[in-house]
Design a protein around this motif. Structure first.
Motif, short mmCIF file in Angstrom:
data_model
loop_
_atom_site.label_atom_id
_atom_site.label_comp_id
_atom_site.label_asym_id
_atom_site.label_seq_id
_atom_site.Cartn_x
_atom_site.Cartn_y
_atom_site.Cartn_z
N ARG A 103 0.81 -1.22 0.00
CA ARG A 103 0.00 0.00 0.00
C ARG A 103 0.84 1.26 0.00
N HIS A 104 2.16 1.12 0.14
CA HIS A 104 3.04 2.29 0.24
C HIS A 104 4.20 2.18 -0.74
N ASP A 111 0.89 6.73 0.28
CA ASP A 111 -0.13 5.81 0.76
C ASP A 111 -1.21 5.71 -0.30
N LEU A 112 -1.38 4.54 -0.86
CA LEU A 112 -2.35 4.36 -1.94
C LEU A 112 -3.79 4.57 -1.48
N GLU A 113 -4.03 4.55 -0.18
CA GLU A 113 -5.39 4.78 0.32
C GLU A 113 -5.69 6.27 0.49
#
Length: 127
Positions: free
Chosen positions: A36-37, A55-57
């Motif tokens: 995710r990073h 951060d992909l979120e």
């Protein structure tokens, strides 16, 4: 390099190339292994480097501010090592006091940390 990381670093990279006064390069060299990073490295000609990630979120504007914050720290160190003022990018209102701070506003901007006033969108500083 991950597309989200490229999109996050491109704006600050334009500002660095236009105004930082140091010769840095970005390398697709992940320094951490978190799905995710996504991460990469920024290098100075003297061989020093630092990792940065996103951060992909996070939203795209948050990712730009995250990466700008991380890469700005390295630019400040590189400028100091080169004998240049370390307050990059300089605040036009307080040029001898502090650098501008990246914020995840719309658009992501370089902002005076004292007044909270946006000065320029990240990617357009000094243009």
């Amino acid at each position: 390099m991950d597309k989200a990381l490229i999109d996050a670093v491109e704006p600050i990279w334009r500002d660095i190339q236009r105004t930082a006064g140091v010769d840095l390069r970005i390398a697709d060299e992940p320094y951490q292994d978190y799905p995710r990073h996504p991460s990469a490295m920024v290098w100075d000609t003297d061989g020093t480097g630092a990792g940065f990630h996103t951060d992909l979120e996070a939203s795209p504007r948050e990712r730009i501010a995250q990466v700008a914050d991380q890469v700005q720290e390295f630019v400040i160190e590189a400028r100091s090592a080169a004998g240049l003022p370390s307050n990059w990018p300089p605040c036009p209102v307080h040029p001898d006091r502090h650098p501008l701070a990246p914020t995840a506003s719309e658009p992501p901007s370089w902002t005076c940390p004292t007044t909270g006033t946006p000065v320029a969108p990240i990617g357009e500083f000094g243009s």
